[in-house]
Design a protein around this motif. Structure first.
Motif, mmCIF file in Angstrom:
data_model
loop_
_atom_site.group_PDB
_atom_site.id
_atom_site.type_symbol
_atom_site.label_atom_id
_atom_site.label_comp_id
_atom_site.label_asym_id
_atom_site.label_seq_id
_atom_site.Cartn_x
_atom_site.Cartn_y
_atom_site.Cartn_z
ATOM 1 N N CYS A 184 50.126 -13.965 125.173
ATOM 2 C CA CYS A 184 49.290 -12.781 124.678
ATOM 3 C C CYS A 184 49.832 -11.785 125.602
ATOM 4 N N GLN A 189 42.703 -7.470 123.883
ATOM 5 C CA GLN A 189 42.132 -9.185 123.864
ATOM 6 C C GLN A 189 41.140 -9.525 122.498
ATOM 7 N N GLU A 193 39.784 -16.915 119.502
ATOM 8 C CA GLU A 193 40.436 -18.160 119.743
ATOM 9 C C GLU A 193 40.935 -19.170 119.463
#
Length: 207
Positions: A184, A189, A193
């Motif tokens: 990433c 953020q 995930e």
């Protein structure tokens, strides 16, 4: 009790479909396919305003040492795209009223790819129709407008890192379906995930 989301938008070609395997098959081997696909992502995500999508696919092929004819072969086999194995089971169980996709494709290829998902979609936004490639805000905003839903009530499921930045900047919470274990590079953020959409289902249910 109403959940936190009224709708979920997905990146199409990585979030819902295994486009990586098709790229690999057309390229001739996994490494060549991965390099081509990654360069394609770089070019599309850096393109900004819409330019002919086919030309970007061809450009990415030649820049990694593949013949331009590989792009033509990819277009002719586009109908072979397959969803990730759990898609048909997971999507109907996400507990939202609307599902949609936002994709960096020309309109005809986006429509064909969306048809491979196999579940009804309320919204399908292509880069061509939006007039820009993600992560430009235009594709995300067009999808939100057509959903007629506030961004904070729409979860965006990213398939590639640049989607995290783009969707976050228009106010959507983001979950990253990081199937390929990509790094990433976004300053934003994701809120969640995983490498499997079953984990997305569980995450949405826990909100």
């Amino acid at each position: 009790m109403q959940g936190p989301f009224d709708a979920i938008l997905f990146d199409l070609l990585s979030g819902l479909l295994d486009s990586w395997s098709l790229w690999n098959r057309v390229a001739g081997d996994t490494e060549s396919g991965r390099l081509w696909r990654l360069r394609y992502l770089e070019i599309c995500y850096g393109a900004g305003e819409y330019r002919p999508w086919k030309s970007l696919v061809a450009k990415s092929a030649t820049e990694v040492g593949l013949p331009e004819s590989k792009a033509t072969e990819l277009f002719s086999t586009w109908h072979q795209l397959q969803p990730w194995p759990e898609v048909h089971d997971v999507l109907p169980k996400l507990g939202v009223r609307k599902l949609g996709v936002v994709t960096n494709c020309s309109d005809p290829f986006a429509l064909q790819a969306a048809g491979r998902v196999g579940v009804p979609l309320s919204v399908m936004v292509s880069a061509e129709r939006a007039g820009a490639y993600k992560p430009h805000p235009k594709p995300y905003r067009l999808a939100l407008s057509e959903l007629d839903t506030p961004p904070q009530r729409v979860l965006f499921v990213a398939g590639s890192p640049s989607d995290i930045q783009g969707a976050s900047e228009v106010g959507m919470p983001v979950y990253w379906h990081n199937r390929l274990g990509l790094a990433c590079a976004s300053s934003k953020q994701p809120e969640g995930e995983s490498n499997d959409l079953r984990s997305l289902r569980d995450w949405v249910r826990s909100r």
